[in-house]
Each structure stands twice: as structure tokens, then as C-alpha cells.
Design an enzyme around this catalytic site. Structure first.
Site, short mmCIF file in Angstrom:
data_model
loop_
_atom_site.label_atom_id
_atom_site.label_comp_id
_atom_site.label_asym_id
_atom_site.label_seq_id
_atom_site.Cartn_x
_atom_site.Cartn_y
_atom_site.Cartn_z
N GLU A 256 0.82 -1.22 0.00
CA GLU A 256 0.00 0.00 0.00
C GLU A 256 0.85 1.27 0.00
O GLU A 256 1.98 1.29 0.48
CB GLU A 256 -1.00 0.00 1.15
N CYS B 62 3.58 8.55 0.40
CA CYS B 62 4.17 7.68 1.43
C CYS B 62 4.29 6.28 0.83
O CYS B 62 3.29 5.69 0.43
CB CYS B 62 3.25 7.67 2.65
N CYS C 163 6.94 -6.79 7.09
CA CYS C 163 8.04 -6.22 7.88
C CYS C 163 8.42 -7.22 8.95
O CYS C 163 7.56 -7.96 9.44
CB CYS C 163 7.56 -4.91 8.52
N CYS D 105 7.22 -4.21 15.73
CA CYS D 105 6.73 -3.18 16.66
C CYS D 105 5.32 -3.54 17.12
O CYS D 105 4.46 -3.90 16.31
CB CYS D 105 6.75 -1.81 16.00
N CYS E 187 2.01 -1.89 15.57
CA CYS E 187 1.98 -1.68 14.12
C CYS E 187 1.34 -2.87 13.41
O CYS E 187 1.67 -4.02 13.67
CB CYS E 187 3.40 -1.46 13.62
N GLY F 271 7.16 -1.63 6.06
CA GLY F 271 8.55 -2.02 5.89
C GLY F 271 9.52 -1.12 6.60
O GLY F 271 9.19 -0.01 7.01
N GLU F 272 10.73 -1.63 6.77
CA GLU F 272 11.80 -0.86 7.40
C GLU F 272 12.82 -0.53 6.29
O GLU F 272 13.55 -1.41 5.83
CB GLU F 272 12.42 -1.69 8.53
N LEU G 70 11.20 6.72 17.81
CA LEU G 70 11.75 6.60 19.17
C LEU G 70 10.72 5.93 20.10
O LEU G 70 10.99 4.89 20.69
CB LEU G 70 12.12 8.00 19.66
N ASN H 146 -2.55 4.78 16.47
CA ASN H 146 -3.70 4.34 15.70
C ASN H 146 -4.06 2.95 16.18
O ASN H 146 -3.27 2.03 16.00
CB ASN H 146 -3.25 4.23 14.23
N CYS I 84 -1.43 1.97 9.94
CA CYS I 84 -0.46 1.59 8.92
C CYS I 84 -0.58 0.11 8.61
O CYS I 84 -0.56 -0.73 9.49
CB CYS I 84 0.95 1.86 9.43
N1 SAH Z 1 9.90 1.06 9.69
C1 SAH Z 1 9.86 2.49 9.71
C2 SAH Z 1 8.61 3.04 9.04
C3 SAH Z 1 7.40 2.64 9.78
S1 SAH Z 1 5.87 3.49 9.66
C4 SAH Z 1 9.95 2.98 11.14
O1 SAH Z 1 9.87 2.16 12.05
O2 SAH Z 1 10.12 4.17 11.35
C5 SAH Z 1 6.12 5.13 10.15
C6 SAH Z 1 5.81 5.47 11.59
O3 SAH Z 1 4.50 5.08 12.01
C7 SAH Z 1 6.79 4.83 12.56
O4 SAH Z 1 7.19 5.79 13.50
C8 SAH Z 1 5.94 3.77 13.20
O5 SAH Z 1 6.45 3.39 14.46
C9 SAH Z 1 4.60 4.47 13.28
N2 SAH Z 1 3.44 3.59 13.47
C10 SAH Z 1 3.24 2.33 13.04
N3 SAH Z 1 2.05 1.86 13.43
C11 SAH Z 1 1.46 2.84 14.13
C12 SAH Z 1 0.22 2.96 14.79
N4 SAH Z 1 -0.65 1.96 14.83
N5 SAH Z 1 -0.05 4.14 15.40
C13 SAH Z 1 0.84 5.16 15.37
N6 SAH Z 1 2.02 5.10 14.76
C14 SAH Z 1 2.35 3.96 14.15
#
Ligand code: SAH
Length: 371
Positions: free
Chosen positions: A109, A122, A129, A133, A136, A176-177, A232, A307, A350
């Protein structure tokens, strides 16, 4: 656009198999390749322009090439773009979510956000991934595979083609990372910012990472002007481990040292992303610890009310708490923004659109737009 039947897709897969990915080649690489075929050098410039400026999805479109060359290229190389299978458009702010199918059947997506300063896409950098986390949705099914440079470009190219609007900004914050797919991601950045391509300004690009230390350092040495955003999400190593398994691999102090190095090498201020999870990392004591951690950094904090993902029990912090957290950080002189939620009606966390598409019987909300 007509929906494509599975039959053709299967054929497509065979068609692409074993063929070289011509859109992932840089200009010098393409020139070498074309000369090796015994073709004139200027053909490389024509082909590169078709691939990266005119955004062709097939060799047949390259009408200033002789038909024989087009046929030969078609036998040796693939240049298909990801196939759009779903397009959801927000009636609130015009944000659009896209689902694309890749030539091997994987779906990914991407999101288009319309701002005053321009259109921002984006992109996803991997199918799935493996970072895990906790909050996520993109990581729930694990990693399927890395995306190639051309598959990352393809998301931007298709969105620009479908909307007919120029894309000026890019964030690598989809599934993805990016720094877990370093080489392809870097190739992608170089192609996207190439003046012979879409020529997107490096300063309009942000890469978000969960903190792969050695690759933040590598990126710092690439002489690029892209912005680094660090996910972070916690002010201490212990709390970070609860939310992000990657913290078991890297000490928080090492992650921050790498960010400092990035700033020193590039002069670009680092953004810290901090998803506020109700009752987990959103107290004023957390804000104090966060300020102590990054206060001297000159960075910028982007607060994201988490989210909710239905597979997880985490809840959003209340608006009052988000505001209090922000005010507390500002008292320490830290620059803070709260991420504006775009496309609220089509959003979902996401990775949720992709996930709902892959699970039959479950459907994403929101209005389908024409493809
Ligand atoms: N892998 C990358 C990109 C991830 S998505 C990273 O970790 O940064 C971009 C951001 O959205 C990241 O900061 C991720 O931690 C955050 N994110 C993912 N799921 C989320 C959610 N359910 N609510 C809020 N932020 C979220």
C-alpha cells in the site's frame, strides 16, 4: 480501469520471470547495458527518459525506438509498473490510499497526501516487515520480501500517472523498514532525485527508521540531504523494549549517537517520532525523561496519537493528555508537532488496508475511487 483477472496475472508473472529489472538501473548502468547490446549510446538516454520521466509501463509505448529494438528489450527486460487494484479517496481532505499488486502477486500500500506545499507520497519499502513493533499492523504477518528500487519508484510513478498531478515530496513511512532494505532503498533515492528522472528534491524526502544503527551511520556518509526520522516511541531503553523488539538489538544510547552522527555529517535536523500509547508512554514523567534524552539535540518531535490496531490492545491517549505531553516538552524548549491525521475516513492504522485485502471476507472502510 478494468480489473485484471487472475489469468493474466499468472501470465504476467511468467512473463517477468528471469528478466532483468531495467527500471532499477541507474543511467550509467543502463548506458553500459545498451552498448553491450550493440546499440547506439543515445538509445540509453531515450529509454531512461521513457522509464523515469514519461513513466512508461511497457516497451511498446517507447515510440521513438525502432520496433525491433522494442521487441528485443521486451524479451530481455521487465518494465511493468505495480498494478493498482484499489484506490480509496478521503472526502475530508483528498488523501488517497492505494493498493498495488506486484508481478509476483504480493500486494503493497501507498498513500498520497495533498498539502499546500505540494503532493506527498508515502511508500512501502518491503512487502510486510520483520521488525515486530507492538502497535503496528504492517508487521503482523512478518516479512514477505524486500521491494526492488523499481517497485518503490513504481508507487510514485503510478500515483503521478493516475492523478495527473506532480509528486513533489516523499516519505518512506509505509510498510517495511527502509534501512532493512538498504541497498535497494538507496538506489531508489538516487533514481527518484536524479535530474534525468522526476528530479524530486532530496530535501523533500524523509526516511523513517526504527533505528538500525549501522545503517543510519552508512546513510549519514552517503552525502545526501534527506531528512532522517527516528521512531523513538519511548524515553528509556526498558520501555522501548516493550514496544519495539528492535531495542533488544540496539542500545538507545547507540541509536541516539548514530542520529547525532547523521546530523553532524549532513547538517539535517533529525525528527523524533513518538507514538503516544495510552497509559504506556504518555505520562508527564515520560515527557520529562524524553526531554532529558533529546533536549540537547536540536531535533524536532512529532507526536502521533497511536492508531489502534484490532489485533493489539493498545489505546490512543486522550486529546487532553496529548496536549499536556506537548506542552511539557515545549517547556524544555523542544520543538513539537502533533501529526495531523490525514484521510481519517479511509485511514486505518499503517498496513491495515493491505492486511484487510489479504484476508478474504474482511473489507476496508472508505469510498472506492475510480482507477
Ligand atoms: N519502519 C519504519 C517506518 C514505519 S511506519 C519505522 O519504524 O520508522 C512510520 C511510523 O508510524 C513509525 O514511526 C511507526 O512506528 C509508526 N506507526 C506504526 N504503526 C502505528 C500505529 N498503529 N499508530 C501510530 N504510529 C504507528
Amino acid at each position: 480501469m478494468e480489473k485484471t483477472g487472475i489469468g493474466r496475472l499468472e501470465g504476467q508473472r511468467e512473463y517477468d520471470m528471469g528478466k532483468k529489472d531495467i527500471r532499477s538501473m541507474d543511467f550509467a548502468g543502463l548506458q553500459t547495458e545498451i552498448e553491450r547490446l550493440g546499440e547506439k549510446k543515445f538509445r540509453a538516454a531515450q529509454i531512461y527518459q521513457w522509464l523515469h520521466q514519461k513513466l512508461a509501463g511497457s516497451f511498446d509505448e517507447m515510440t521513438n525506438l525502432p520496433a525491433s529494438l522494442r521487441a528485443r528489450l521486451g524479451e530481455m527486460y521487465q518494465c511493468t509498473l505495480p498494478e493498482p487494484v484499489r484506490r480509496l479517496k478521503s472526502v475530508i481532505d483528498g488523501t488517497e490510499k492505494y493498493l498495488f499488486r506486484l508481478s509476483d502477486g504480493n500486494v503493497i500500500e501507498s498513500v498520497l497526501m495533498r498539502y499546500h506545499h505540494g503532493n506527498s507520497v508515502c511508500i512501502s519499502t518491503q512487502a510486510g516487515c520483520r521488525m515486530g513493533c507492538r502497535f503496528c499492523a504492517s508487521t503482523l504477518g512478518g516479512l514477505s520480501r524486500n521491494l526492488s528500487a523499481s517497485e518503490m519508484l513504481g508507487q510514485v510513478y503510478q500515483i503521478q500517472k493516475i492523478t495527473g498531478e506532480r509528486v513533489s515530496h516523499l516519505v518512506a513511512m509505509g510498510t517495511g523498514e527502509p534501512l532493512d532494505n538498504y541497498d535497494n532503498f538507496l538506489k531508489f533515492i538516487r533514481l527518484l532525485t536524479d535530474e534525468k528522472g522526476l528530479n524530486i528534491s532530496q530535501r523533500n524526502i524523509t526516511v523513517s527508521t526504527c533505528g538500525i544503527v549501522e545503517n543510519i551511520r552508512r546513510l549519514a556518509d552517503e552525502k545526501l540531504q534527506i531528512t532522517l526520522a527516528l521512531s523513538l516511541h519511548a524515553p528509556t531503553q526498558e520501555k522501548r523494549k516493550e514496544l519495539m523488539p528492535v531495542a533488544f538489538r540496539y542500545e538507545l544510547s547507540d541509536v541516539l549517537d548514530a542520529c547525532r552522527y547523521y546530523f553532524q555529517r549532513t547538517g539535517r535536523r533529525v525528527t523524533f517520532e513518538y507514538s503516544l500509547v495510552g497509559g504506556v508512554n504518555d505520562s508527564l514523567a515520560d515527557a520529562d525523561l524524553l526531554a532529558a534524552l533529546i533536549g540537547g539535540f536540536g531535533g524536532h518531535v512529532n507526536l502521533i496519537p497511536v492508531n489502534p490496531v484490532k489485533e493489539r490492545s493498545y489505546v490512543q491517549s486522550r486529546t487532553r493528555e496529548v496536549e499536556a505531553f506537548k506542552n511539557r516538552l515545549e517547556k524544555y524548549g523542544i520543538n513539537v508537532t502533533i501529526r495531523r491525521e490525514m484521510g481519517r475516513d479511509i485511514n486505518g492504522a499503517c498496513g491495515q488496508l493491505r492486511k484487510s485485502y489479504m484476508e478474504p471476507g474482511v473489507h476496508a472502510e472508505g469510498g472506492d475511487a475510480a482507477l
